[in-house]
Design a protein around this motif. Structure first.
Motif, short mmCIF file in Angstrom:
data_model
loop_
_atom_site.label_atom_id
_atom_site.label_comp_id
_atom_site.label_asym_id
_atom_site.label_seq_id
_atom_site.Cartn_x
_atom_site.Cartn_y
_atom_site.Cartn_z
N ILE B 65 2.83 0.46 1.42
CA ILE B 65 2.61 1.68 2.21
C ILE B 65 3.81 1.95 3.11
O ILE B 65 4.23 3.08 3.30
CB ILE B 65 1.30 1.58 3.03
CG1 ILE B 65 0.09 1.61 2.09
CG2 ILE B 65 1.20 2.71 4.07
CD1 ILE B 65 -1.25 1.37 2.78
N THR B 88 -9.81 0.14 -3.83
CA THR B 88 -9.55 1.30 -2.97
C THR B 88 -8.08 1.68 -2.99
O THR B 88 -7.73 2.85 -2.92
CB THR B 88 -10.04 1.01 -1.54
OG1 THR B 88 -11.44 0.78 -1.59
CG2 THR B 88 -9.77 2.20 -0.61
N PHE B 89 -7.23 0.67 -3.16
CA PHE B 89 -5.79 0.97 -3.20
C PHE B 89 -5.43 1.81 -4.42
O PHE B 89 -4.45 2.55 -4.41
CB PHE B 89 -5.00 -0.35 -3.18
CG PHE B 89 -3.54 -0.16 -2.92
CD1 PHE B 89 -3.09 0.57 -1.82
CD2 PHE B 89 -2.59 -0.73 -3.76
CE1 PHE B 89 -1.73 0.74 -1.57
CE2 PHE B 89 -1.23 -0.57 -3.52
CZ PHE B 89 -0.80 0.17 -2.44
N TYR B 91 -7.12 4.26 -5.27
CA TYR B 91 -7.37 5.63 -4.80
C TYR B 91 -6.26 6.12 -3.86
O TYR B 91 -5.76 7.22 -4.03
CB TYR B 91 -8.70 5.68 -4.02
CG TYR B 91 -9.93 5.89 -4.87
CD1 TYR B 91 -10.08 5.21 -6.07
CD2 TYR B 91 -10.94 6.76 -4.47
CE1 TYR B 91 -11.21 5.38 -6.85
CE2 TYR B 91 -12.07 6.95 -5.25
CZ TYR B 91 -12.21 6.26 -6.43
OH TYR B 91 -13.33 6.44 -7.19
N THR B 92 -5.92 5.28 -2.90
CA THR B 92 -4.92 5.75 -1.92
C THR B 92 -3.56 5.89 -2.58
O THR B 92 -2.80 6.80 -2.27
CB THR B 92 -4.77 4.77 -0.74
OG1 THR B 92 -4.21 3.54 -1.22
CG2 THR B 92 -6.07 4.50 -0.04
N ARG B 188 -4.53 11.40 5.14
CA ARG B 188 -5.38 11.84 4.02
C ARG B 188 -5.18 10.97 2.79
O ARG B 188 -6.04 10.88 1.94
CB ARG B 188 -5.10 13.31 3.70
CG ARG B 188 -5.68 14.22 4.78
CD ARG B 188 -5.50 15.67 4.44
NE ARG B 188 -6.20 16.02 3.21
CZ ARG B 188 -6.09 17.22 2.64
NH1 ARG B 188 -5.32 18.14 3.17
NH2 ARG B 188 -6.75 17.49 1.53
N LYS B 189 -4.00 10.35 2.73
CA LYS B 189 -3.74 9.44 1.61
C LYS B 189 -4.16 8.00 1.93
O LYS B 189 -4.83 7.36 1.12
CB LYS B 189 -2.23 9.51 1.28
CG LYS B 189 -1.75 8.56 0.18
CD LYS B 189 -0.32 8.95 -0.25
CE LYS B 189 0.44 7.83 -0.93
NZ LYS B 189 -0.10 7.37 -2.19
N TYR B 190 -3.79 7.54 3.10
CA TYR B 190 -3.94 6.10 3.39
C TYR B 190 -5.17 5.73 4.20
O TYR B 190 -5.45 4.56 4.39
CB TYR B 190 -2.67 5.56 4.08
CG TYR B 190 -1.44 5.62 3.19
CD1 TYR B 190 -1.43 4.96 1.97
CD2 TYR B 190 -0.31 6.35 3.58
CE1 TYR B 190 -0.31 5.03 1.14
CE2 TYR B 190 0.81 6.41 2.76
CZ TYR B 190 0.81 5.75 1.55
OH TYR B 190 1.89 5.81 0.73
N ALA B 192 -8.80 5.59 3.89
CA ALA B 192 -9.82 5.77 2.84
C ALA B 192 -11.20 5.91 3.44
O ALA B 192 -12.00 4.99 3.42
CB ALA B 192 -9.76 4.61 1.85
N ASN B 196 -11.60 11.85 2.60
CA ASN B 196 -10.29 11.73 1.97
C ASN B 196 -10.40 11.19 0.55
O ASN B 196 -9.74 11.66 -0.37
CB ASN B 196 -9.39 10.79 2.79
CG ASN B 196 -9.05 11.38 4.16
OD1 ASN B 196 -9.18 12.59 4.36
ND2 ASN B 196 -8.63 10.54 5.08
N ALA B 197 -11.26 10.16 0.38
CA ALA B 197 -11.39 9.52 -0.92
C ALA B 197 -11.95 10.50 -1.96
O ALA B 197 -11.52 10.50 -3.11
CB ALA B 197 -12.28 8.28 -0.81
N ARG B 200 -9.27 12.63 -3.30
CA ARG B 200 -8.35 11.91 -4.19
C ARG B 200 -8.98 11.59 -5.54
O ARG B 200 -8.28 11.56 -6.54
CB ARG B 200 -7.83 10.64 -3.50
CG ARG B 200 -6.82 10.95 -2.40
CD ARG B 200 -6.05 9.73 -1.94
NE ARG B 200 -5.10 9.23 -2.93
CZ ARG B 200 -3.86 9.68 -3.08
NH1 ARG B 200 -3.40 10.66 -2.32
NH2 ARG B 200 -3.05 9.15 -3.97
#
Lengths: 191, 578
Positions: B65, B88-89, B91-92, B188-190, B192, B196-197, B200
């Motif tokens: 990140i 989850t990573f 997704y982000t 919004r990306k990192y 979760a 946000n999720a 994505r």
């Protein structure tokens, strides 16, 4: 050397099969061969059966040696020679250390060590060279060079110049142990 | 450049060095351990042992990140531990490329199961690469990092034992520059959280899967080697080499990138060959997906099997009908791995067996305590399970409370034993926990951990204080015992299991392979030996029994003195006395 050569090094965890295979693969690379080597780490390190497989030739695909395929078996212990003898091909050569190490199954009395292990190996493989590498190593003053004694015995059987073996030995072992290892190699070569 | 002979693990380490990895993390586990050990030699890279795989992956995620290229390595079951951040990573997504190395172990050479982690890549919707040899293992680290950055996702590099631990020739390359991508805050990306999720899932994850499928169809990693078209083989990983060995005339579709599969390419390959074979070890990962789109398969799992490793002769037999293995093995007694001479675990298990305890075990060298003659373990499930399993047994069978002991190694305790201990205290368990503290991660080849005082890259660091840690989570009875002192150990086990509160016995003695032995070696005085076989009960490989007497092999004995303590006749004496 014609075709692919397959060499099995078998023994008991802690006997130094890995160093021996390192020297062997260094020799093979110097000859310009494609080389593959495989071995299993982990549980087997703790006094269990260990096997290292080395294959060399113009082009080697599978690193695995299968039953009936080995051109050479270098056994660091009698029972291990017997355990793997069916991997030898019909024209294959066995170099076997006559040293005997009891497995835990024998120590606790749940199995018997086959007293005729060496005879069985010789019966299965007419080209068997047996030597007491432990005794030779003891005379040289360090029991840890058993592996290089056996390598010397194998080198004699292979179609590779002795100087190439010695330079691979030089490239692999630490300088302070080089003289001892040279003597061990020579003793195995002459055995 | 020069060609060198490297294991798959050494090659992956070299790949990390050549391709700009800045942070590399792992918890040791066969067959993956040597990856980090070799990366650690490159001081330009921060390489670390983490206490477990979840933490290792989270550190790598942080590095990614913040803009660095990162590598995280683990054995297959380690991915179970790291699955939470992984899912989850995906997704982000990443900033710097992230490669997760999963070292699978078909045949279970040194594992408790044979799970096929390619399923994880599909489950988590991430890219998947399967190297065949060390050259590919090195090159695919570079591919994985590029793909990771191109598709904004972590990528799995999945090896198997025969790739990890086989040496093959590798051409080295010059390392690329280690550059750091800029980091900009992007919640919004990192971050979760659901809002946000959800976004994505639709706009990133699903769209990405489409693009990955297109990539899979066109990448050079998935290539056809045309030969005779009677037999066509779809394969990946080490099995490709077995196919080349066994079926040199077959046409091959060799897949290096396997999630998603290039189904169009497979369909056109299938259309050209008479017999389509899917040749893959373990699960029908490719086969099920290929069948699902209606491509007719001539042979696969039904003919080849789904357990253990494949070999060229297995393929020859199943595909060509040629049985090349004529020779039968000789009858030989098995030689299982054993606890080493001088191993501190031997005393612990001897004392537990003597006290007839129900012992829940864990993962490490000390799992060998399940083998004869000690046979002290009742259970072994996974890393850290010993303590919770003991509590579950106690809650189900309160009458066993005084009989239960959980044993766990120092490194395993740090990995995932601490939470179990907290749980036992919190839920009013009364069992005894024995930390077999041999001061190192022994089974995988002596790696440092958070209680040894050294980092992977050899720096001095702080040390976890086990006594203080156990007290801090609420254990009032904590005692340290030398497992080389059987009487003290026996007393500790009796006292601690008798009390109705949780207690911890730290059996502390360094692994016999990391200390210099100064004690005199022992030998048996055959005049005093009555042949009672008591010393045989400790299962020391240095002791053997012939002609009704015990004998100690001086080349194996390290003088630990355990056999001396169990001999009631004083027949075992130091070498120089006799």
């Amino acid at each position: 050397m014609k075709g692919t050569k397959s060499i099995l090094l078998v023994g008991v965890g802690g006997q130094g099969t890995i160093l021996a295979s390192k020297i062997l693969t260094n020799v093979a690379i110097k000859q310009g061969y494609d080389v593959k080597m495989t071995e299993i780490h982990g549980m087997a390190q703790r006094g269990g059966s260990v096997v290292t497989q080395v294959r060399m030739g113009e082009k080697v695909h599978s690193p695995l040696i299968e039953p009936g395929q080995a051109d050479y078996i270098v056994a660091f212990e009698q029972l291990e020679a017997l355990r793997w003898i069916h991997f030898l091909n019909d024209a294959g050569t066995v170099i076997v250390n006559t040293q005997r190490i009891n497995p835990m199954t024998v120590i606790i009395g749940s199995a018997e060590y086959p007293s005729d292990a060496l005879e069985q190996v010789k019966a299965a493989a007419p080209k068997t060279i047996s030597l007491d590498a432990l005794e030779i190593a003891k005379k040289l003053g360090n029991i840890r060079v058993v592996n290089v004694v056996l390598l010397g015995a194998m080198a004699k059987q292979m179609d590779i110049a002795k100087e190439d073996w010695l330079s691979a030995l030089e490239a692999t072992v630490p300088a302070r142990f080089l003289e001892l290892n040279r003597q061990a190699f020579q003793a195995g070569y002459d055995a | 450049m020069t060609k060198v002979l490297l294991t798959g693990n050494e090659a992956i380490a070299r790949g990390a060095y050549e391709n700009g990895v800045a942070v590399a993390t792992a918890y040791p586990g066969t067959p993956s351990t040597e990856i980090l050990e070799n990366i650690a030699n490159h001081k330009e890279i921060h390489a670390q042992w983490s206490p477990n795989e979840k933490v290792a992956l989270e550190v790598a995620i942080g590095a990614s990140i913040s803009g660095a290229r990162a590598l995280c390595a683990m054995k297959h079951v380690g991915v179970n531990v790291a699955a939470d951040p992984l899912f989850t990573f995906t997704y982000t997504g990443v900033n710097g490329g992230l490669v997760l190395v999963s070292a699978d172990d078909p045949g279970m050479h040194s594992s408790q199961n044979e799970q096929d982690n390619r399923n994880y890549a599909r489950f988590a919707k991430m890219g998947l690469l399967e190297p065949t040899n060390s050259q590919e293992a090195k090159d695919m680290v570079g591919y994985a990092l590029n793909i990771s950055e191109q598709f904004d996702m972590p990528v799995m590099l999945r090896t198997t034992t025969r790739v990890s631990h086989s040496k093959t020739l590798v051409e080295l390359a010059e390392p690329k520059a280690r550059t750091l991508k800029p980091y900009t805050k992007d919640a919004r990306k990192y971050v979760a959280v659901p809002a946000n999720a959800k976004g994505r899932t639709v706009f990133v994850v699903e769209e990405r899967l489409q693009k990955m499928a297109e990539f899979s169809e066109t990448t050079e990693l998935n290539r056809i080697e045309w030969a005779d078209k009677k037999i066509g083989i779809v394969t990946s990983g080490i099995v490709y080499e077995y196919v080349k060995e066994a079926l040199p005339n077959a046409s091959i579709l060799k897949l290096g990138y396997t999630n998603p599969l290039p189904l169009k390419k497979i369909a056109s390959f299938a259309a050209e060959v008479e017999q389509l074979w899917i040749v893959e070890e373990l699960d029908p990962f490719m086969e099920d997906q290929i069948r699902a789109v209606g491509i007719p398969i001539y042979g696969g799992k039904a003919e080849l099997g789904r357990i253990g490793e494949y070999t060229p002769s297995l393929l020859r037999k199943a595909i060509l009908g040629i049985d090349s293995t004529a020779k039968a093995p000789a009858a030989t007694p098995i030689r299982p791995p054993v606890l080493c001479p001088g191993c501190p675990h031997r005393g612990a298990y001897y004392a537990l067996k003597k006290n007839k305890k129900l012992v829940t075990g864990d993962i490490g060298c000390y799992t060998l305590g399940a083998m004869p003659p000690l046979q002290s373990l009742d259970t072994t499930i996974c890393m850290g399970a010993s303590i919770p399993v003991a509590l579950g047994m106690e809650k189900a069978r309160p009458d066993q409370a005084e009989n239960l002991v959980a044993v766990i190694g120092d490194s395993t305790f740090l990995h995932s034993g601490i939470t179990g201990l907290i749980n036992t205290v919190y839920n009013k368990g009364t069992s005894t926990i024995m930390i077999l503290d041999n001061r190192i991660t022994a089974m995988t080849g002596h790696q440092h951990h958070a209680a040894t005082g050294k980092t992977l890259q050899g720096e001095d660091t702080s040390q976890v204080d086990f006594e203080a840690l156990c007290r801090a989570v609420g254990v009032k009875r904590v005692r340290v015992v030398d497992p080389g002192d059987l009487a003290a150990l026996d007393q500790a086990i009796k006292e601690e299991t008798a009390v109705r509160e949780p207690s911890v016995i730290i059996a502390r003695r360094p692994c016999a392979l990391i200390v210099k032995h100064t004690e005199p070696r022992l030998q048996v005085n055959h005049d005093a030996c009555v042949g009672c076989r008591m010393c045989m009960g400790i299962g020391c490989p240095a002791i053997s029994f012939t002609d009704k007497k015990s004998t100690i092999d001086p080349s194996l004995c390290v003088g630990c003195g355990l056999c001396q303590q169990v001999c009631k006749f004083g027949a075992i004496v130091p070498e120089e006395v006799q």
